[in-house]
Write a protein that holds these residues in place. Sequence first.
Motif, mmCIF file in Angstrom:
data_model
loop_
_atom_site.group_PDB
_atom_site.id
_atom_site.type_symbol
_atom_site.label_atom_id
_atom_site.label_comp_id
_atom_site.label_asym_id
_atom_site.label_seq_id
_atom_site.Cartn_x
_atom_site.Cartn_y
_atom_site.Cartn_z
ATOM 1 N N GLU A 199 1.807 3.209 -14.871
ATOM 2 C CA GLU A 199 1.460 3.050 -13.453
ATOM 3 C C GLU A 199 0.557 1.839 -13.243
ATOM 4 N N THR B 216 0.825 -1.207 0.000
ATOM 5 C CA THR B 216 0.000 0.000 0.000
ATOM 6 C C THR B 216 0.858 1.254 0.000
ATOM 7 N N SER C 50 -8.839 -3.578 -4.407
ATOM 8 C CA SER C 50 -8.618 -2.424 -3.536
ATOM 9 C C SER C 50 -7.808 -1.351 -4.253
ATOM 10 N N TYR C 51 -6.786 -1.788 -4.979
ATOM 11 C CA TYR C 51 -5.968 -0.842 -5.735
ATOM 12 C C TYR C 51 -6.813 -0.107 -6.770
ATOM 13 N N CYS D 262 0.582 -2.786 -11.239
ATOM 14 C CA CYS D 262 -0.349 -3.606 -10.456
ATOM 15 C C CYS D 262 -0.206 -5.070 -10.880
ATOM 16 N N GLU E 34 -8.752 2.582 -5.134
ATOM 17 C CA GLU E 34 -7.905 3.667 -4.646
ATOM 18 C C GLU E 34 -7.380 4.554 -5.779
ATOM 19 N N VAL E 35 -7.061 3.951 -6.923
ATOM 20 C CA VAL E 35 -6.468 4.726 -8.012
ATOM 21 C C VAL E 35 -7.536 5.396 -8.877
ATOM 22 N N ALA F 187 -6.444 -7.647 -3.483
ATOM 23 C CA ALA F 187 -5.486 -6.530 -3.484
ATOM 24 C C ALA F 187 -5.651 -5.680 -4.742
ATOM 25 N N ALA F 188 -5.872 -6.329 -5.883
ATOM 26 C CA ALA F 188 -6.070 -5.583 -7.128
ATOM 27 C C ALA F 188 -7.374 -4.801 -7.083
ATOM 28 N N GLN G 212 2.305 1.746 -3.446
ATOM 29 C CA GLN G 212 1.288 2.250 -4.366
ATOM 30 C C GLN G 212 1.046 3.739 -4.141
ATOM 31 N N ARG H 227 -7.762 9.699 -2.345
ATOM 32 C CA ARG H 227 -7.187 8.373 -2.278
ATOM 33 C C ARG H 227 -6.510 8.122 -0.924
#
Length: 213
Positions: free
Chosen positions: A34, A4, A151-152, A38, A155-156, A148-149, A7, A210
């Motif tokens: 970017e 995290t 959540s990413y 991931c 967030e992004v 995890a992906a 990221q 974010r």
Amino acid sequence: MTGTAAQLRRMRDLAVQIMHERDPDALHTLVLAELRACDAEAAVCKEGDWQPDEGAMSIVTAPAARSVFDHPQARRLIRIGRPFAEHYASTGDSAPRQADALGRLQHLRDVRRFTPGGRFAFGIPLPGVHSPVRGYILFRPDAVFGPAALSYGVEVQPLLVAVDRQRVLLSQWPLRDPPGTAWPSCRSTPASSPPRTARSVRLRRAFRQRAAG
């Protein structure tokens, strides 16, 4: 450094790069690079009204996968966009989704037959009323995009929205500086560069959103 934290650092660095980028066409490359971080083999930007056999495509791939994604049939599958295009166009959903999960919702027996080389896919849409559907698709060959992906992606997403608005602003701004011209200093000429001021506000808001999430 945790995943995290790494990221967050990459998103911060991306925001700084975008604040200094004047070429709207270069923004896709920065963002796709970017998103490839991931743990994706390839990242695609879906912006225009694609047809199965035509339409501009922005894509960044790992060198080893370039031949796969350069193949005309691979480009055709990406442009068809199943299962993402149907889902986001018909439901109004704006959450990042795995292709496998959407395939189950759409009762598709094998959703990976719609991706290049049977790869796993993950969609991050740009929220809003868009026709055609716009956003990003990530691909990897050997593992589903897990929690995890997901959540990413959440967030992004605000940063991706800010970048998209910045791209539109740069495309419409009539006073495009010639290559090699530095942006004027906001401290010394606060009213001299409206695009930079506007994008700074948008990117700071997206980054704060974010970080607060």
